[in-house]
Motif scaffolding. Structure first.
Motif, PDB file in Angstrom:
ATOM      1  N   LYS A   1       0.076 105.436  34.232  1.00 36.35           N
ATOM      2  CA  LYS A   1       0.763 104.302  33.615  1.00 36.35           C
ATOM      3  C   LYS A   1       0.317 104.145  32.155  1.00 36.35           C
ATOM      4  N   VAL A   2       1.123 103.401  31.384  1.00 32.09           N
ATOM      5  CA  VAL A   2       0.797 103.144  29.975  1.00 32.09           C
ATOM      6  C   VAL A   2      -0.548 102.432  29.870  1.00 32.09           C
ATOM      7  N   SER A   3      -0.780 101.432  30.744  1.00 29.98           N
ATOM      8  CA  SER A   3      -2.033 100.671  30.704  1.00 29.98           C
ATOM      9  C   SER A   3      -3.230 101.581  30.967  1.00 29.98           C
ATOM     10  N   GLU A   4      -3.067 102.562  31.898  1.00 33.30           N
ATOM     11  CA  GLU A   4      -4.161 103.483  32.200  1.00 33.30           C
ATOM     12  C   GLU A   4      -4.447 104.401  31.013  1.00 33.30           C
ATOM     13  N   ILE A   5      -3.360 104.815  30.341  1.00 30.68           N
ATOM     14  CA  ILE A   5      -3.529 105.650  29.143  1.00 30.68           C
ATOM     15  C   ILE A   5      -4.251 104.867  28.054  1.00 30.68           C
ATOM     16  N   LEU A   6      -3.867 103.596  27.861  1.00 28.81           N
ATOM     17  CA  LEU A   6      -4.511 102.754  26.839  1.00 28.81           C
ATOM     18  C   LEU A   6      -6.005 102.601  27.126  1.00 28.81           C
TER      19      LEU A   6
ATOM     20  N   GLY B   1       0.371 113.770  27.687  1.00 27.53           N
ATOM     21  CA  GLY B   1       1.655 114.175  28.260  1.00 27.53           C
ATOM     22  C   GLY B   1       1.508 114.610  29.714  1.00 27.53           C
ATOM     23  N   ILE B   2       0.503 115.423  29.994  1.00 25.72           N
ATOM     24  CA  ILE B   2       0.275 115.903  31.367  1.00 25.72           C
ATOM     25  C   ILE B   2      -0.039 114.734  32.293  1.00 25.72           C
ATOM     26  N   ARG B   3      -0.881 113.810  31.842  1.00 25.65           N
ATOM     27  CA  ARG B   3      -1.246 112.654  32.666  1.00 25.65           C
ATOM     28  C   ARG B   3      -0.006 111.813  32.988  1.00 25.65           C
TER      29      ARG B   3
END
Length: 774
Positions: A691-696, A683-685
């Motif tokens: 981005k979603v891709s970075e989270i993945l 959530g913080i990130r």
């Protein structure tokens, strides 16, 4: 009751974790227990026989020498050998002779049965000697005359229903004769593993060479007996007078694993089967236990706050572990119940796969129950010590406030070992499949589409009519009359030739066929000519294969006498053709002329095989109405020689699928747990622009690292194991690099697909939901 309620609440608290633990344990325990019981039974054949430790298969030196990889010993012995031993050696208590006939048809009253049964010809003492169970009459009186027959309980029910079978007549058609018997007894087939497979038993007749089993007064008399065999080798009846055959004794257990025994009635097992089955069982259990331990660790972490409070109130580490064990034992109990259901489901498939006859009652026997208790005890002990070690290092008083320790990426040994196991099984499955495809696609020097029509001897007078009708079929390209196709059978002959004054012995395989034999089978002639078709001329000629020609390098063999048989002139050399398993090199062989049957080899025109099969069936029903059509393609016969390799595919493939499934559910549960613990971080990130891709990528990179490490570990292990397995084959596929690369890619895809479903949901989540209560 309070403890039970707490345990149930604990199971419900994290349903996914609990469900995966239960399912992993159930599958792992069921698979390992089933395979272990199978191995246990196979390693202890004839367990029902109290005399098995003093019973031995009699074996002699092979007069043919080492042929095609066979042993220098053979278990087919000269008539009179055991008789001599019984009369002259006090250590020999009794002996039993064994041979067999294949029944082609059974007639009971007016009813015909086309059962392909094994009729065992034995000494009169057979049932006493081997301790098989008779359901009727005394073991000494059931085999007294040449017309007595003892049948199995299953056949008694099939042929006579509820009627009493004793005294009833039964007519059996064999390959060369038809004979009437009287049922004098009914036997029960043993539920334990036995090396003798039979449906009926009749009295041994005549002075024929056969298999012999010898029962000694003590298991320890073996060495003394073999010393006497050496001392009296010139007196004991042998196969070849000029070459005394020394006899020896093969323990009954060892006989079950002997490659020398290949008759239809002889059950045997390659120990490699048991090794592979054991390794697969351990790998499946390993994956299941790794799943179990990983998720159990998650469960301990989830209860850290509760454990910390309990410790502050005076609870020891041991008390905390025991508190945790209640929940684990409850899950183990559920897993055992589920495992029993899976065991019942797996059993028919496993019996078919390993060609065994395990029944559900076997799992309730003393040895099986002891094995189950040991297995469960091992899992319980692993659980206790693992939990104790983890609780000792995990608990901290700071956790009483519910402060989670920051997530740190670290090497997870259990996950890596689990993935290593999965990759090893994927590579093994791929190599075995590649080898089987290599076997099936390999050119064997014979046309695999040729059909072999086996005419019963009772209808030999119909062969010419049969051939004439087949020749009238425009869809048939070639026909040949032969005793058998190369894949159905052949003779081994012993020939002696002079090599510069030195007498040498060799044992080529012998095939027979008419003038169309070579052409019909598609055997390629390399040098010389084929048979002419003139019987009087051709019967003094022969054709040799390339392997036999290679035994005599730098010699012009065509036009000369066959080495060891001056009555035969070599007229041609043909390309090697396979007539045995690809585990052995093509052996020296030759073809002699014969215009006798009883088999007709039929080659259809390309693409018209089905039409020709239908034509053969129509002619058969007209000329031989009371027998079932006996027609086989060479392709089928060839594949049958490699059935054991097909079983390896199915066994390893099944293990691979189970391993993959266990890994998938384990990784999914780990992914869920991992993402829950990082919800606020994600959530913080996202609030800070991730981005979603970075989270993945962030969530999946640890799993990718685990796969990479597992691949590095698995590759050399799998390479070594599969290289050893392929060495069993004289003709084998290459151990290609792409198999290992493909296994790594498959493992990576399986992992990413498994975890990405959950991580994608977390990555797309509204960060407000994660931070709402912060």
């Amino acid at each position: 009751m309070k403890q039970l309620q707490q345990t149930i609440r604990g199971l419900k608290k994290n349903k996914l974790n609990s469900s995966v633990i239960i399912l992993s344990l159930a599958i792992g325990i069921a698979s390992f227990f089933l395979i272990s019981v199978f191995i246990q039974r196979e390693l202890n054949p004839e367990s029902f026989n109290p005399d098995k430790h003093r019973t031995f298969a009699l074996q002699s030196n092979n007069p043919f020498g080492i042929v095609g990889g066979f042993s220098t010993k053979m278990v087919h012995c000269r008539y009179g050998s055991a008789e001599y031993m019984k009369e002259n050696f006090a250590e020999v208590e009794s002996f039993c002779r064994l041979a067999h006939k294949n029944a082609k048809r059974i007639k009971v009253s007016r009813n015909l049965f086309h059962d392909q049964l094994i009729v065992l010809n034995t000494s009169a003492n057979f049932f006493n000697f081997f301790n098989y169970t008779l359901l009727s009459q005394n073991a000494e009186s059931v085999l007294q005359t040449k017309n007595d027959v003892v049948i199995s309980k299953e056949l008694a029910t099939k042929y006579f229903g509820k009627e009493q079978p004793l005294g009833k007549s039964i007519q059996i058609s064999f390959k060369k004769e038809e004979k009437e018997y009287v049922v004098t007894g009914v036997f029960k087939k043993p539920s334990s593993t036995t090396q003798i497979n039979f449906d009926m038993v009749s009295l041994f007749e005549g002075e024929r060479n056969s298999r012999y089993y010898v029962k000694l007064d003590s298991p320890f008399s073996k060495q003394k007996m073999e010393e006497k065999f050496e001392q009296l080798k010139d007196e004991i009846p042998i196969f070849k007078v000029d070459e005394p055959n020394q006899y020896s004794l093969l323990p009954m257990n060892d006989a079950y694993f002997s490659s020398m025994r290949g008759a239809k009635w002889e059950n045997s097992r390659d120990k490699a089967d048991l090794w592979i089955a054991g390794i697969v069982a351990l790998l499946i259990l390993g994956v299941a236990i790794f799943n179990y331990l990983i998720l159990m660790k998650n469960s301990i972490n989830d209860n850290t706050k509760t454990f910390t409070v309990s410790r502050i109130h005076g609870a020891s580490n041991n008390n905390l572990v025991l508190l945790f064990m209640y929940k684990i034992l409850a899950m183990m109990f559920i897993a055992i119940v589920l495992g029993a259901a899976l065991l019942k489901l797996f059993l028919p498939y496993f019996n078919e796969l390993m060609m065994t006859t395990i029944t559900e009652s076997v799992f309730l026997q003393y040895d099986s129950l002891v094995l189950l208790v040991l297995l469960l005890g091992m899992v319980t002990a692993i659980t206790y010590f693992f939990a104790l070690a983890h609780i000792k290092t995990q608990l901290s008083t700071t956790n009483i406030k519910g402060i989670n320790r920051p997530f740190r990426s670290k090497i997870n040994v259990l996950n890596i070992i689990q993935l290593t196991t999965m990759i090893i099984l994927i590579i093994s499955s791929s190599v075995v499949i590649k080898q089987i495809q290599f076997i099936y696609k390999k050119q064997i020097g014979l046309d695999k589409n040729v059909m072999e029509v086996k005419i019963p001897l009772a209808y030999q007078n119909k062969i010419e009519v049969f051939k004439k009708e087949l020749r009238a079929n425009p869809n048939i390209k070639e026909l040949s009359l032969a005793p058998a196709s190369p894949l159905s059978g052949h003779m081994i002959v012993s020939l002696t030739y002079d090599d510069g004054g030195v007498e040498k012995l060799y044992s080529p395989s012998l095939f027979s066929g008419d003038a169309s034999f070579v052409k019909t089978l598609g055997i390629r002639i390399l040098e010389g000519d084929d048979f002419s078709g003139i019987s009087e001329v051709d019967k003094r000629k022969c054709i040799i294969n390339k392997s036999l020609a290679n035994m005599f390098p730098n010699q012009k063999l065509v036009g000369k006498s066959m080495p060891g048989d001056p009555n035969k002139t070599i007229i041609g050399i043909v390309e090697d053709f396979h007539f045995s398993s690809l585990k052995r090199k093509v052996e020296p062989a030759y073809i002699e002329y014969s215009d006798k049957g009883p088999n007709i080899l039929v080659k259809a025109k390309d693409g018209l095989e089905s039409e020709v099969e239908a034509s053969v069936a129509a002619i058969w029903s007209k000329l031989i109405p009371d027998y079932l059509v006996n027609l086989e393609k060479l392709d089928t016969l060839y594949k049958n020689r490699h059935d054991e390799s097909k079983n390896f595919i199915r066994l390893i493939g099944s293990g691979c699928l189970i391993s993959i499934f266990l890994s998938i559910i384990g990784l999914f549960a780990i992914s869920v747990d991992k993402n829950i613990k990082r919800t606020k971080e994600i959530g913080i990130r996202k609030v800070n622009g991730a981005k979603v891709s970075e989270i993945l990528i962030m969530l999946n990179k640890d799993f990718v690292k685990w796969v990479a490490m597992a691949f590095i570990i698995a590759t050399p292990i799998a390479y070594y194991a599969m290289n050893k397995w392929l060495q069993n084959f004289a003709y084998r596929t290459e151990l290609s690099w792409w198999i290992f690369a493909l296994a790594g890619i498959m493992a990576l895809l399986i992992v990413l697909i498994t975890v990405s479903f959950q991580t994608f949901k977390v990555a797309r989540r509204n960060p407000v939901e994660a931070l709402r209560y912060e």
